[in-house]
Enzyme design. Structure first.
Site, PDB file in Angstrom:
ATOM      1  N   TYR A  75     -83.533 -62.648  91.868  1.00 11.33           N
ATOM      2  CA  TYR A  75     -82.444 -62.072  92.671  1.00 11.33           C
ATOM      3  C   TYR A  75     -82.945 -61.616  94.033  1.00 11.33           C
ATOM      4  O   TYR A  75     -82.236 -61.729  95.033  1.00 11.33           O
ATOM      5  CB  TYR A  75     -81.750 -60.935  91.905  1.00 11.33           C
ATOM      6  CG  TYR A  75     -80.764 -61.503  90.928  1.00 11.33           C
ATOM      7  CD1 TYR A  75     -79.493 -61.882  91.351  1.00 11.33           C
ATOM      8  CD2 TYR A  75     -81.121 -61.748  89.612  1.00 11.33           C
ATOM      9  CE1 TYR A  75     -78.598 -62.462  90.477  1.00 11.33           C
ATOM     10  CE2 TYR A  75     -80.226 -62.324  88.729  1.00 11.33           C
ATOM     11  CZ  TYR A  75     -78.968 -62.680  89.167  1.00 11.33           C
ATOM     12  OH  TYR A  75     -78.085 -63.274  88.319  1.00 11.33           O
ATOM     13  N   ARG A  78     -82.941 -64.597  96.206  1.00 10.65           N
ATOM     14  CA  ARG A  78     -81.566 -64.972  96.600  1.00 10.65           C
ATOM     15  C   ARG A  78     -81.036 -63.994  97.646  1.00 10.65           C
ATOM     16  O   ARG A  78     -80.338 -64.385  98.585  1.00 10.65           O
ATOM     17  CB  ARG A  78     -80.651 -64.973  95.371  1.00 10.65           C
ATOM     18  CG  ARG A  78     -80.880 -66.159  94.465  1.00 10.65           C
ATOM     19  CD  ARG A  78     -79.961 -66.116  93.266  1.00 10.65           C
ATOM     20  NE  ARG A  78     -78.563 -66.360  93.614  1.00 10.65           N
ATOM     21  CZ  ARG A  78     -77.557 -66.176  92.767  1.00 10.65           C
ATOM     22  NH1 ARG A  78     -77.777 -65.762  91.541  1.00 10.65           N
ATOM     23  NH2 ARG A  78     -76.313 -66.409  93.151  1.00 10.65           N
ATOM     24  N   ASN A 110     -68.012 -65.273  94.605  1.00 15.41           N
ATOM     25  CA  ASN A 110     -69.344 -65.306  95.202  1.00 15.41           C
ATOM     26  C   ASN A 110     -69.953 -63.914  95.280  1.00 15.41           C
ATOM     27  O   ASN A 110     -69.259 -62.926  95.516  1.00 15.41           O
ATOM     28  CB  ASN A 110     -69.289 -65.930  96.596  1.00 15.41           C
ATOM     29  CG  ASN A 110     -68.887 -67.392  96.532  1.00 15.41           C
ATOM     30  OD1 ASN A 110     -68.939 -67.990  95.456  1.00 15.41           O
ATOM     31  ND2 ASN A 110     -68.488 -67.963  97.652  1.00 15.41           N
ATOM     32  N   HIS A 127     -67.381 -61.029  90.779  1.00 23.96           N
ATOM     33  CA  HIS A 127     -68.655 -61.097  90.053  1.00 23.96           C
ATOM     34  C   HIS A 127     -69.739 -60.223  90.673  1.00 23.96           C
ATOM     35  O   HIS A 127     -70.922 -60.450  90.464  1.00 23.96           O
ATOM     36  CB  HIS A 127     -69.127 -62.559  89.960  1.00 23.96           C
ATOM     37  CG  HIS A 127     -68.177 -63.423  89.189  1.00 23.96           C
ATOM     38  ND1 HIS A 127     -68.129 -64.790  89.293  1.00 23.96           N
ATOM     39  CD2 HIS A 127     -67.213 -63.096  88.284  1.00 23.96           C
ATOM     40  CE1 HIS A 127     -67.171 -65.264  88.500  1.00 23.96           C
ATOM     41  NE2 HIS A 127     -66.607 -64.262  87.889  1.00 23.96           N
ATOM     42  N   SER A 199     -65.014 -74.685  90.836  1.00 21.95           N
ATOM     43  CA  SER A 199     -64.812 -75.723  89.819  1.00 21.95           C
ATOM     44  C   SER A 199     -63.727 -75.316  88.833  1.00 21.95           C
ATOM     45  O   SER A 199     -63.264 -76.133  88.045  1.00 21.95           O
ATOM     46  CB  SER A 199     -66.122 -75.953  89.069  1.00 21.95           C
ATOM     47  OG  SER A 199     -66.524 -74.741  88.451  1.00 21.95           O
ATOM     48  N   PRO A 224     -63.932 -81.084  97.687  1.00 20.28           N
ATOM     49  CA  PRO A 224     -64.179 -82.532  97.831  1.00 20.28           C
ATOM     50  C   PRO A 224     -64.142 -83.265  96.493  1.00 20.28           C
ATOM     51  O   PRO A 224     -63.956 -84.484  96.454  1.00 20.28           O
ATOM     52  CB  PRO A 224     -65.583 -82.607  98.456  1.00 20.28           C
ATOM     53  CG  PRO A 224     -66.197 -81.263  98.266  1.00 20.28           C
ATOM     54  CD  PRO A 224     -65.095 -80.273  98.083  1.00 20.28           C
ATOM     55  N   ALA A 241     -64.835 -77.451 102.719  1.00 21.65           N
ATOM     56  CA  ALA A 241     -64.162 -76.277 103.297  1.00 21.65           C
ATOM     57  C   ALA A 241     -64.374 -76.209 104.808  1.00 21.65           C
ATOM     58  O   ALA A 241     -63.446 -75.905 105.560  1.00 21.65           O
ATOM     59  CB  ALA A 241     -64.696 -75.011 102.628  1.00 21.65           C
TER      60      ALA A 241
HETATM   61  P1  NAD Z   1     -69.258 -73.978  90.801  1.00 23.48           P
HETATM   62  O1  NAD Z   1     -70.708 -74.194  91.151  1.00 23.48           O
HETATM   63  O2  NAD Z   1     -68.862 -74.069  89.379  1.00 23.48           O
HETATM   64  O3  NAD Z   1     -68.351 -74.990  91.615  1.00 23.48           O
HETATM   65  C1  NAD Z   1     -68.514 -75.180  92.990  1.00 23.48           C
HETATM   66  C2  NAD Z   1     -67.373 -76.063  93.452  1.00 23.48           C
HETATM   67  O4  NAD Z   1     -67.462 -76.162  94.853  1.00 23.48           O
HETATM   68  C3  NAD Z   1     -67.428 -77.475  92.894  1.00 23.48           C
HETATM   69  O5  NAD Z   1     -66.155 -77.811  92.352  1.00 23.48           O
HETATM   70  C4  NAD Z   1     -67.741 -78.348  94.116  1.00 23.48           C
HETATM   71  O6  NAD Z   1     -67.086 -79.609  94.079  1.00 23.48           O
HETATM   72  C5  NAD Z   1     -67.178 -77.485  95.234  1.00 23.48           C
HETATM   73  N1  NAD Z   1     -67.802 -77.694  96.531  1.00 23.48           N
HETATM   74  C6  NAD Z   1     -69.073 -78.073  96.816  1.00 23.48           C
HETATM   75  N2  NAD Z   1     -69.262 -78.133  98.143  1.00 23.48           N
HETATM   76  C7  NAD Z   1     -68.073 -77.775  98.710  1.00 23.48           C
HETATM   77  C8  NAD Z   1     -67.648 -77.620 100.057  1.00 23.48           C
HETATM   78  N3  NAD Z   1     -68.472 -77.861 101.093  1.00 23.48           N
HETATM   79  N4  NAD Z   1     -66.362 -77.227 100.291  1.00 23.48           N
HETATM   80  C9  NAD Z   1     -65.518 -76.979  99.253  1.00 23.48           C
HETATM   81  N5  NAD Z   1     -65.867 -77.116  97.957  1.00 23.48           N
HETATM   82  C10 NAD Z   1     -67.145 -77.494  97.690  1.00 23.48           C
HETATM   83  O7  NAD Z   1     -68.901 -72.566  91.447  1.00 23.48           O
HETATM   84  P2  NAD Z   1     -67.843 -71.473  91.027  1.00 23.48           P
HETATM   85  O8  NAD Z   1     -66.568 -72.144  90.633  1.00 23.48           O
HETATM   86  O9  NAD Z   1     -67.851 -70.470  92.125  1.00 23.48           O
HETATM   87  O10 NAD Z   1     -68.444 -70.796  89.692  1.00 23.48           O
HETATM   88  C11 NAD Z   1     -69.821 -70.669  89.442  1.00 23.48           C
HETATM   89  C12 NAD Z   1     -70.385 -69.238  89.344  1.00 23.48           C
HETATM   90  O11 NAD Z   1     -71.564 -69.204  90.143  1.00 23.48           O
HETATM   91  C13 NAD Z   1     -69.546 -68.112  89.838  1.00 23.48           C
HETATM   92  O12 NAD Z   1     -69.551 -67.166  88.829  1.00 23.48           O
HETATM   93  C14 NAD Z   1     -70.295 -67.520  91.043  1.00 23.48           C
HETATM   94  O13 NAD Z   1     -70.348 -66.110  90.938  1.00 23.48           O
HETATM   95  C15 NAD Z   1     -71.685 -68.018  90.929  1.00 23.48           C
HETATM   96  N6  NAD Z   1     -72.363 -68.390  92.193  1.00 23.48           N
HETATM   97  C16 NAD Z   1     -72.139 -67.745  93.375  1.00 23.48           C
HETATM   98  C17 NAD Z   1     -72.799 -68.157  94.538  1.00 23.48           C
HETATM   99  C18 NAD Z   1     -72.579 -67.440  95.837  1.00 23.48           C
HETATM  100  O14 NAD Z   1     -72.376 -66.246  95.846  1.00 23.48           O
HETATM  101  N7  NAD Z   1     -72.604 -68.134  96.970  1.00 23.48           N
HETATM  102  C19 NAD Z   1     -73.661 -69.238  94.522  1.00 23.48           C
HETATM  103  C20 NAD Z   1     -73.880 -69.855  93.305  1.00 23.48           C
HETATM  104  C21 NAD Z   1     -73.220 -69.425  92.151  1.00 23.48           C
END
Ligand code: NAD
Ligand code: ZN
Length: 270
Positions: A75, A78, A110, A127, A199, A224, A241
């Site tokens: 962590y 990250r 996120n 989360h 997702s 996408p 996005a």
């Molecule tokens: P996920 O990883 O399950 O899904 C990510 C989705 O984003 C996918 O469907 C993918 O097709 C899409 N994607 C990828 N690139 C993209 C873009 N440029 N524009 C738009 N869409 C795009 O993520 P989730 O649904 O957020 O769930 C996973 C878990 O992971 C959550 O609980 C979250 O808290 C955690 N997480 C958070 C972070 C962060 O804070 N940035 C990073 C990794 C994981």
């Protein structure tokens, strides 16, 4: 917009028309919105040194108790990566949209702070947040000193000597009920739910778009890839996005953009 494939530019026009008439938009974001800022999704994070760990070793209270330094360091890295990361065009476009709409709520899965860095002052983090810490045992919030954030082991809680952990929701843990209730209230009350970069596989966040639609909201998805939510969405924008969100608020291309001028109002209370 002229360079977009027809199916995408038609969907952009539709989405802009819907948004131009909206009074209250709830926006649910996931890891995908941060991908173009260079923050990997959960499984993508598990590269290099971390590749051989099970997600539950890194993201559960049991895994933390088994090996506090390992989880702390994961962590910490990250968190450090997040410090060096900037919001992308997608995050910025959401701030612009929020400025046009009477009410715009950001609900995110996120744990990063990119919506805040882009300019949203209220973000509901379902989360938790990488930059927030608390005691594993007595749950009291804790603000680590900068030097503690560079160390290899978690600092002890000054109250109970328990381990300090990141205040994120781990496997097997409940979401903060107050945040979840606000997210549901917003989803049930909005007239448009904009879902970006998720997702739809993580419950209960995945239930919010369904709650919104059940209460009559139009569901717009930006992703996408096709997801569990795509078949039920009213409008799908199959693009990244950073590419498509700026088109939803671009005044330059006036096909159907929101023509409001009501000044910025970002994320009201539920
Ligand atoms: P996920 O990883 O399950 O899904 C990510 C989705 O984003 C996918 O469907 C993918 O097709 C899409 N994607 C990828 N690139 C993209 C873009 N440029 N524009 C738009 N869409 C795009 O993520 P989730 O649904 O957020 O769930 C996973 C878990 O992971 C959550 O609980 C979250 O808290 C955690 N997480 C958070 C972070 C962060 O804070 N940035 C990073 C990794 C994981
Ligand atoms: Zn404590």
């Amino acid at each position: 917009m002229n360079s977009l494939p027809t199916h995408l530019s038609d969907a952009v026009v539709q989405a802009r028309t819907v948004l131009a008439q909206a009074e209250h938009v709830a926006c649910l974001t996931g890891a995908g919105i941060s991908a173009e800022s260079g923050i990997p999704t959960f499984r993508d994070c598990q590269t290099g040194l971390w590749a051989h760990f099970d997600p539950e070793d890194l993201a559960s209270a049991a895994g933390f108790r088994r090996n506090p330094p390992r989880v702390w360091q994961w962590y910490r890295d990250r968190w450090k990566n997040m410090q060096e990361t900037a919001p992308n065009a997608g995050h910025r476009a959401l701030v612009e949209l929020a400025g046009w709409l009477p009410r715009f709520d950001i609900i995110t899965q996120n744990v990063d702070d990119l919506h805040e860095k882009a300019g949203h002052d209220t973000v509901w983090h379902l989360h938790g947040e990488l930059g927030r810490f608390r005691c594993l045992d007595c749950r009291r919030p804790y603000a680590p000193a900068p030097v503690e954030l560079t160390q290899d082991t978690p600092p002890p809680c000054p109250r109970c000597q328990g381990l300090i952990r990141p205040d994120v929701v781990w496997f097997g843990e409940m979401l903060d009920p107050a945040v979840l209730e606000r997210a549901y209230a917003s989803s049930r009350a909005c007239d448009v739910m904009l879902v970006v970069g998720t997702s739809g596989m993580v419950w209960p966040a995945s239930d919010l778009p369904c709650a919104a639609q059940a209460h009559g909201a139009c569901l717009i998805e930006v992703n996408p890839q096709s997801t569990l939510l795509s078949a039920g969405a009213d409008i799908c924008l199959p693009a990244s996005a950073g590419q498509v969100l700026p088109l939803l608020c671009s005044q330059a291309d006036d096909t159907a953009g929101p023509d409001r001028n009501i000044g910025p109002r970002i994320s009201g209370d539920a």
